[in-house]
Motif scaffolding. Structure first.
Motif, PDB file in Angstrom:
ATOM      1  N   UNK A   1       0.844  -1.182   0.000  1.00 56.83           N
ATOM      2  CA  UNK A   1       0.000   0.000   0.000  1.00 56.83           C
ATOM      3  C   UNK A   1       0.885   1.240   0.000  1.00 56.83           C
ATOM      4  N   UNK A   2       0.550   2.187  -0.858  1.00 61.70           N
ATOM      5  CA  UNK A   2       1.330   3.413  -0.983  1.00 61.70           C
ATOM      6  C   UNK A   2       0.541   4.590  -0.429  1.00 61.70           C
ATOM      7  N   UNK A   3       1.241   5.580   0.102  1.00 61.59           N
ATOM      8  CA  UNK A   3       0.528   6.791   0.539  1.00 61.59           C
ATOM      9  C   UNK A   3      -0.007   7.544  -0.668  1.00 61.59           C
ATOM     10  N   UNK A   4      -0.899   8.469  -0.425  1.00 62.81           N
ATOM     11  CA  UNK A   4      -1.487   9.259  -1.501  1.00 62.81           C
ATOM     12  C   UNK A   4      -0.424  10.151  -2.131  1.00 62.81           C
ATOM     13  N   UNK A   5      -0.402  10.194  -3.451  1.00 61.29           N
ATOM     14  CA  UNK A   5       0.559  11.016  -4.173  1.00 61.29           C
ATOM     15  C   UNK A   5       1.000  10.316  -5.444  1.00 61.29           C
ATOM     16  N   UNK A   6       1.797  11.016  -6.236  1.00 63.45           N
ATOM     17  CA  UNK A   6       2.295  10.457  -7.491  1.00 63.45           C
ATOM     18  C   UNK A   6       3.494   9.551  -7.206  1.00 63.45           C
ATOM     19  N   UNK A   7       3.404   8.288  -7.641  1.00 68.44           N
ATOM     20  CA  UNK A   7       4.453   7.308  -7.356  1.00 68.44           C
ATOM     21  C   UNK A   7       5.237   6.953  -8.610  1.00 68.44           C
ATOM     22  N   UNK A   8       6.548   6.771  -8.430  1.00 64.05           N
ATOM     23  CA  UNK A   8       7.435   6.299  -9.487  1.00 64.05           C
ATOM     24  C   UNK A   8       8.250   5.150  -8.912  1.00 64.05           C
ATOM     25  N   UNK A   9       8.419   4.092  -9.705  1.00 62.93           N
ATOM     26  CA  UNK A   9       9.173   2.923  -9.245  1.00 62.93           C
ATOM     27  C   UNK A   9      10.388   2.703 -10.131  1.00 62.93           C
ATOM     28  N   UNK A  10      11.483   2.302  -9.507  1.00 60.20           N
ATOM     29  CA  UNK A  10      12.731   2.010 -10.198  1.00 60.20           C
ATOM     30  C   UNK A  10      13.301   0.705  -9.655  1.00 60.20           C
ATOM     31  N   UNK A  11      13.923  -0.088 -10.513  1.00 59.31           N
ATOM     32  CA  UNK A  11      14.606  -1.308 -10.086  1.00 59.31           C
ATOM     33  C   UNK A  11      16.019  -1.264 -10.655  1.00 59.31           C
ATOM     34  N   UNK A  12      17.006  -1.464  -9.781  1.00 58.52           N
ATOM     35  CA  UNK A  12      18.395  -1.471 -10.209  1.00 58.52           C
ATOM     36  C   UNK A  12      19.145  -2.528  -9.402  1.00 58.52           C
ATOM     37  N   UNK A  13      19.669  -3.550 -10.093  1.00 58.01           N
ATOM     38  CA  UNK A  13      20.425  -4.623  -9.448  1.00 58.01           C
ATOM     39  C   UNK A  13      19.676  -5.267  -8.282  1.00 58.01           C
ATOM     40  N   UNK A  14      18.397  -5.528  -8.466  1.00 54.51           N
ATOM     41  CA  UNK A  14      17.598  -6.194  -7.434  1.00 54.51           C
ATOM     42  C   UNK A  14      17.093  -5.299  -6.324  1.00 54.51           C
ATOM     43  N   UNK A  15      17.367  -3.982  -6.428  1.00 53.09           N
ATOM     44  CA  UNK A  15      16.887  -3.040  -5.423  1.00 53.09           C
ATOM     45  C   UNK A  15      15.703  -2.268  -5.987  1.00 53.09           C
ATOM     46  N   UNK A  16      14.565  -2.423  -5.346  1.00 53.37           N
ATOM     47  CA  UNK A  16      13.337  -1.730  -5.743  1.00 53.37           C
ATOM     48  C   UNK A  16      13.233  -0.438  -4.964  1.00 53.37           C
ATOM     49  N   UNK A  17      13.042   0.677  -5.664  1.00 53.69           N
ATOM     50  CA  UNK A  17      12.844   1.971  -5.021  1.00 53.69           C
ATOM     51  C   UNK A  17      11.535   2.550  -5.535  1.00 53.69           C
ATOM     52  N   UNK A  18      10.668   2.942  -4.619  1.00 57.95           N
ATOM     53  CA  UNK A  18       9.401   3.586  -4.981  1.00 57.95           C
ATOM     54  C   UNK A  18       9.393   4.956  -4.300  1.00 57.95           C
ATOM     55  N   UNK A  19       9.289   6.009  -5.110  1.00 60.84           N
ATOM     56  CA  UNK A  19       9.223   7.373  -4.593  1.00 60.84           C
ATOM     57  C   UNK A  19       7.797   7.889  -4.759  1.00 60.84           C
TER      58      UNK A  19
END
Length: 79
Positions: free
Chosen positions: A58-76
């Motif tokens: 579950x993500x907080x309200x807002x615009x989300x972007x996801x990135x994956x690099x070398x097995x590391x998932x980052x969601x801003x």
């Protein structure tokens, strides 16, 4: 599944960081193949490795972007 439950899996580390203008979610899945789809307030994460599974974060309200690099998932998520 929460970040805590992801962290309980072998070789996985997950954290959530809160900043004034965004929230950042980071999960390290090691050598597993990871894919993510962001739909409104949910991120669907599919992990294929020694153990295959799918989870929803579950993500907080807002615009989300996801990135994956070398097995590391980052969601801003901007506020």
């Amino acid at each position: 599944m929460s970040l805590e439950r992801i962290s309980q899996r072998e070789e996985s580390i997950a954290r959530r960081y809160d900043y004034d203008d965004e929230q950042v979610i980071v999960a390290d899945f090691g050598t597993a193949e990871v894919s993510v789809d962001v739909l409104d307030d949910v991120a669907i994460v599919v992990v294929e490795g020694e153990e295959n599974y799918q989870t929803e974060l579950e993500l907080p309200e807002g615009e989300a972007q996801a990135f994956i690099n070398n097995g590391v998932l980052t969601i801003e998520v901007g506020r």
